[in-house]
Motif scaffolding. Structure first.
Motif, PDB file in Angstrom:
ATOM      1  N   TRP A 149       0.852  -1.197  -0.084  1.00  0.00           N
ATOM      2  CA  TRP A 149       0.074   0.068  -0.033  1.00  0.00           C
ATOM      3  C   TRP A 149       0.923   1.133  -0.114  1.00  0.00           C
ATOM      4  CZ3 TRP A 149      -4.740   1.694  -0.764  1.00  0.00           C
ATOM      5  CH2 TRP A 149      -5.246   2.823  -0.145  1.00  0.00           C
ATOM      6  N   LEU A 150       2.030   1.341   0.853  1.00  0.00           N
ATOM      7  CA  LEU A 150       2.802   2.357   1.023  1.00  0.00           C
ATOM      8  C   LEU A 150       3.614   2.679  -0.262  1.00  0.00           C
ATOM      9  CD1 LEU A 150       4.226   4.571   2.323  1.00  0.00           C
ATOM     10  CD2 LEU A 150       5.820   3.035   3.207  1.00  0.00           C
ATOM     11  N   CYS A 151       4.016   1.683  -1.029  1.00  0.00           N
ATOM     12  CA  CYS A 151       4.445   2.064  -2.502  1.00  0.00           C
ATOM     13  C   CYS A 151       3.545   2.342  -3.191  1.00  0.00           C
ATOM     14  CB  CYS A 151       5.053   0.578  -2.971  1.00  0.00           C
ATOM     15  SG  CYS A 151       6.578  -0.061  -1.879  1.00  0.00           S
ATOM     16  N   GLU A 152       2.303   2.081  -3.264  1.00  0.00           N
ATOM     17  CA  GLU A 152       1.419   2.667  -4.338  1.00  0.00           C
ATOM     18  C   GLU A 152       1.026   4.066  -3.935  1.00  0.00           C
ATOM     19  OE1 GLU A 152      -3.289   1.870  -5.145  1.00  0.00           O
ATOM     20  OE2 GLU A 152      -2.157   0.032  -5.403  1.00  0.00           O
ATOM     21  N   VAL A 153       0.877   4.534  -3.030  1.00  0.00           N
ATOM     22  CA  VAL A 153       0.479   5.664  -2.285  1.00  0.00           C
ATOM     23  C   VAL A 153       1.744   6.596  -2.732  1.00  0.00           C
ATOM     24  CG1 VAL A 153      -0.103   7.271  -0.518  1.00  0.00           C
ATOM     25  CG2 VAL A 153      -1.092   5.232  -0.798  1.00  0.00           C
ATOM     26  N   ALA A 154       2.944   6.144  -2.359  1.00  0.00           N
ATOM     27  CA  ALA A 154       4.217   6.820  -2.699  1.00  0.00           C
ATOM     28  C   ALA A 154       4.433   7.255  -4.272  1.00  0.00           C
ATOM     29  CB  ALA A 154       5.316   6.183  -2.160  1.00  0.00           C
ATOM     30  N   ALA A 155       4.234   6.283  -4.996  1.00  0.00           N
ATOM     31  CA  ALA A 155       3.855   6.280  -6.452  1.00  0.00           C
ATOM     32  C   ALA A 155       3.205   7.366  -6.852  1.00  0.00           C
ATOM     33  CB  ALA A 155       3.752   5.088  -7.163  1.00  0.00           C
ATOM     34  N   GLU A 156       1.953   7.330  -6.303  1.00  0.00           N
ATOM     35  CA  GLU A 156       0.641   8.381  -6.699  1.00  0.00           C
ATOM     36  C   GLU A 156       1.489   9.825  -6.334  1.00  0.00           C
ATOM     37  OE1 GLU A 156      -2.275   7.918  -8.562  1.00  0.00           O
ATOM     38  OE2 GLU A 156      -0.977   6.432  -9.245  1.00  0.00           O
ATOM     39  N   ALA A 157       1.847   9.912  -5.261  1.00  0.00           N
ATOM     40  CA  ALA A 157       2.337  11.313  -4.510  1.00  0.00           C
ATOM     41  C   ALA A 157       3.385  11.585  -5.511  1.00  0.00           C
ATOM     42  CB  ALA A 157       2.912  10.984  -3.233  1.00  0.00           C
ATOM     43  N   HIS A 175       3.364  15.230  -7.586  1.00  0.00           N
ATOM     44  CA  HIS A 175       4.186  16.035  -7.280  1.00  0.00           C
ATOM     45  C   HIS A 175       5.309  16.718  -8.402  1.00  0.00           C
ATOM     46  CE1 HIS A 175       7.864  17.689  -5.583  1.00  0.00           C
ATOM     47  NE2 HIS A 175       7.134  18.392  -4.730  1.00  0.00           N
ATOM     48  N   ASP A 176       5.956  15.313  -8.916  1.00  0.00           N
ATOM     49  CA  ASP A 176       7.145  15.492  -9.663  1.00  0.00           C
ATOM     50  C   ASP A 176       6.712  15.620 -11.154  1.00  0.00           C
ATOM     51  OD1 ASP A 176       8.613  14.986  -7.482  1.00  0.00           O
ATOM     52  OD2 ASP A 176       9.280  13.158  -8.025  1.00  0.00           O
ATOM     53  N   GLU A 177       5.579  14.874 -11.474  1.00  0.00           N
ATOM     54  CA  GLU A 177       4.962  15.046 -12.992  1.00  0.00           C
ATOM     55  C   GLU A 177       3.770  16.013 -13.355  1.00  0.00           C
ATOM     56  OE1 GLU A 177       4.052  11.071 -14.251  1.00  0.00           O
ATOM     57  OE2 GLU A 177       5.969  10.277 -13.232  1.00  0.00           O
ATOM     58  N   ALA A 178       3.039  15.974 -12.438  1.00  0.00           N
ATOM     59  CA  ALA A 178       2.093  17.107 -12.537  1.00  0.00           C
ATOM     60  C   ALA A 178       2.156  18.458 -11.908  1.00  0.00           C
ATOM     61  CB  ALA A 178       0.713  16.606 -12.027  1.00  0.00           C
ATOM     62  N   GLY A 179       3.217  18.394 -10.976  1.00  0.00           N
ATOM     63  CA  GLY A 179       3.772  19.599 -10.633  1.00  0.00           C
ATOM     64  C   GLY A 179       2.968  20.395  -9.456  1.00  0.00           C
ATOM     65  N   LEU A 180       2.054  19.606  -8.988  1.00  0.00           N
ATOM     66  CA  LEU A 180       1.239  19.970  -7.773  1.00  0.00           C
ATOM     67  C   LEU A 180       1.943  20.313  -6.492  1.00  0.00           C
ATOM     68  CD1 LEU A 180      -0.997  19.024  -9.783  1.00  0.00           C
ATOM     69  CD2 LEU A 180      -2.305  18.098  -7.807  1.00  0.00           C
ATOM     70  N   PRO A 181       1.407  21.140  -5.370  1.00  0.00           N
ATOM     71  CA  PRO A 181       2.384  21.604  -4.530  1.00  0.00           C
ATOM     72  C   PRO A 181       1.841  20.678  -3.327  1.00  0.00           C
ATOM     73  CG  PRO A 181       0.429  23.020  -4.322  1.00  0.00           C
ATOM     74  CD  PRO A 181       0.530  22.310  -6.176  1.00  0.00           C
ATOM     75  N   LEU A 182       2.296  19.143  -3.565  1.00  0.00           N
ATOM     76  CA  LEU A 182       2.088  18.228  -2.386  1.00  0.00           C
ATOM     77  C   LEU A 182       3.149  18.390  -1.506  1.00  0.00           C
ATOM     78  CD1 LEU A 182       0.441  15.931  -1.413  1.00  0.00           C
ATOM     79  CD2 LEU A 182       1.773  14.247  -2.764  1.00  0.00           C
ATOM     80  N   LEU A 183       3.123  18.649  -0.182  1.00  0.00           N
ATOM     81  CA  LEU A 183       3.901  19.135   0.892  1.00  0.00           C
ATOM     82  C   LEU A 183       4.684  17.909   1.370  1.00  0.00           C
ATOM     83  CD1 LEU A 183       2.106  22.051   2.442  1.00  0.00           C
ATOM     84  CD2 LEU A 183       3.977  21.858   0.725  1.00  0.00           C
ATOM     85  N   GLY A 184       3.615  16.693   1.187  1.00  0.00           N
ATOM     86  CA  GLY A 184       4.201  15.370   2.143  1.00  0.00           C
ATOM     87  C   GLY A 184       3.331  14.431   2.197  1.00  0.00           C
TER      88      GLY A 184
END
Length: 389
Positions: A315-323, A327-336
């Motif tokens: 689950w963590l790996c999936e959530v981290a991939a979405e984060a 963050h990295d590809e779509a450029g959203l300001p996801l803080l953590g």
């Protein structure tokens, strides 16, 4: 123009379960004590720091900190703050984690002024102990708490009733509670800012997806309407709905999203869209985060996520991939991203049943912690690939 520093100390964080309501059986819940976190505070913070986490979510507990006479005791929170300083941890404080003083209830407007008073005292006492601008969540999961007030079996009267009421009455009652909680949160924001203008505010709500049962297309519109209720609290806080309540983009400030495997479900049956079976009706977490971003355009934080048993690492790996994607590809300001809970916890309604959901398991007989190996290894691997936002 130089980018404004993130109010969250690092991308990777964790939280300690801190609910403090009175459950339907009349048992006063204190999850900090039940998990042994209060007794092993130094050990738990040391473990978090050693794991490379620099921010932790902690609950102050309004019910635990203010009695019927209005006397406020914040010694527990001050102890947490001092311990966090020793390990270089930033605490993201939750003021109200479901429980409230015994002379108040969710259906009483008096709670608004009392909560603002409590929030101001928190700012006076804890604000000076923070090295950086403090981050507060005034009311944890307004939407969930309002819903819980309509469901027998979750809260103790007068916050709830033990009898069933009509669906119409539930909807009306739940929305009124939601409005009252929003008013309380906004009053707390104002009160804290008067004491400490540096303060930031993280408003945390569940991020959900609801669909009609298979073969029931006539319920698609109803499911979409139910799904839209998740926005009501944020909309009011941000002034997009019921502006007379005083919400604004400034008050909304930071958007915290909570998401678990059972945060997507069917209307009517309430059956979760099974994550472990790959239900095709599920939406990726990143898609839901992007939807929230389009609606509010505020910096965002995955404030709670985790799983149980053997599925924790996957689950963590999936959530981290979405984060990473948003963050990295779509450029959203996801803080953590906040792992929740870091330390396993017992059930709110059955203190003898543990959820097996933490990064560290707990031996109920003696409180001893033990690392969950595959979960910990997954986190370390992910941290090397995405060390900071």
């Amino acid at each position: 123009m130089q980018a404004r520093p993130s109010p969250i100390a690092s991308f990777w964080g964790g939280g300690f379960e801190g609910a403090d309501h009175v459950n339907a059986a009349g048992q006063a819940v204190d999850m900090h004590a039940a998990s042994g976190h209060l007794e092993r505070l130094d050990e738990d913070f040391s473990r978090a720091a050693d794991m490379g986490l620099r921010s932790v979510r902690e609950s102050i507990g309004w019910r635990l900190s203010e009695g019927s006479g209005g006397a406020i005791d914040l010694r527990r929170a001050e102890r947490m703050a001092r311990c966090a300083q020793r390990y270089g941890l930033q605490i993201l404080w939750t003021l109200w984690h479901y429980g409230l003083p015994p002379d108040l209830c969710l259906h009483d407007d008096r709670l608004i002024e009392r909560f603002a008073r409590f929030a101001a005292e928190v700012a006076r006492r804890l604000g000076p102990m923070a090295d950086q601008p403090p981050v507060y969540t005034p009311v944890n999961e307004i939407g969930y708490l309002a819903w819980a007030s309509t469901q027998p079996g979750l809260l103790f009267p007068p916050d709830n009733t033990h009898h069933e009421v009509s669906m119409e009455d539930k909807l009306l009652r739940g929305y009124e509670v939601k409005r009252r909680l929003v008013r309380a949160a906004l009053a707390a924001v104002d009160a804290i800012r008067k004491v400490d203008p540096r303060a930031r505010f993280l408003h945390v709500e569940p991020l959900c997806h609801v669909v009609a049962p298979a073969g029931r297309p006539e319920l698609d519109e109803t499911a979409a309407n139910v799904r839209s209720w998740q926005w009501q609290a944020w909309d009011m806080l941000g002034g997009l709905a019921e502006p007379a309540l005083g919400g604004s983009a400034s008050a909304l400030d930071l958007v915290g999203v909570n998401h678990y495997h059972n945060s997507q479900w069917e209307l009517v049956t309430a059956a979760p869209l099974a994550w472990h079976l790959g239900d095709p009706r599920r939406l990726p977490l990143g898609t839901l985060i992007e939807e929230a971003w389009q609606r509010y355009r505020r910096p965002m934080f995955i404030a709670e996520t985790g799983h149980v048993g053997s599925g924790r690492a996957k689950w963590l790996c999936e959530v981290a991939a979405e984060a990473r994607r948003v963050h990295d590809e779509a450029g959203l300001p996801l803080l953590g991203l906040c792992l929740y809970p870091l330390v396993d916890r017992p059930d709110w309604n059955d203190f003898g049943r543990w959820h097996e959901s933490g990064l560290w398991q707990v031996e109920p007989a003696n409180g001893m912690r033990s690392e969950v190996p595959d979960f910990a290894q997954a986190l370390r691997t992910l941290q090397r690939g995405h060390p900071a936002a």
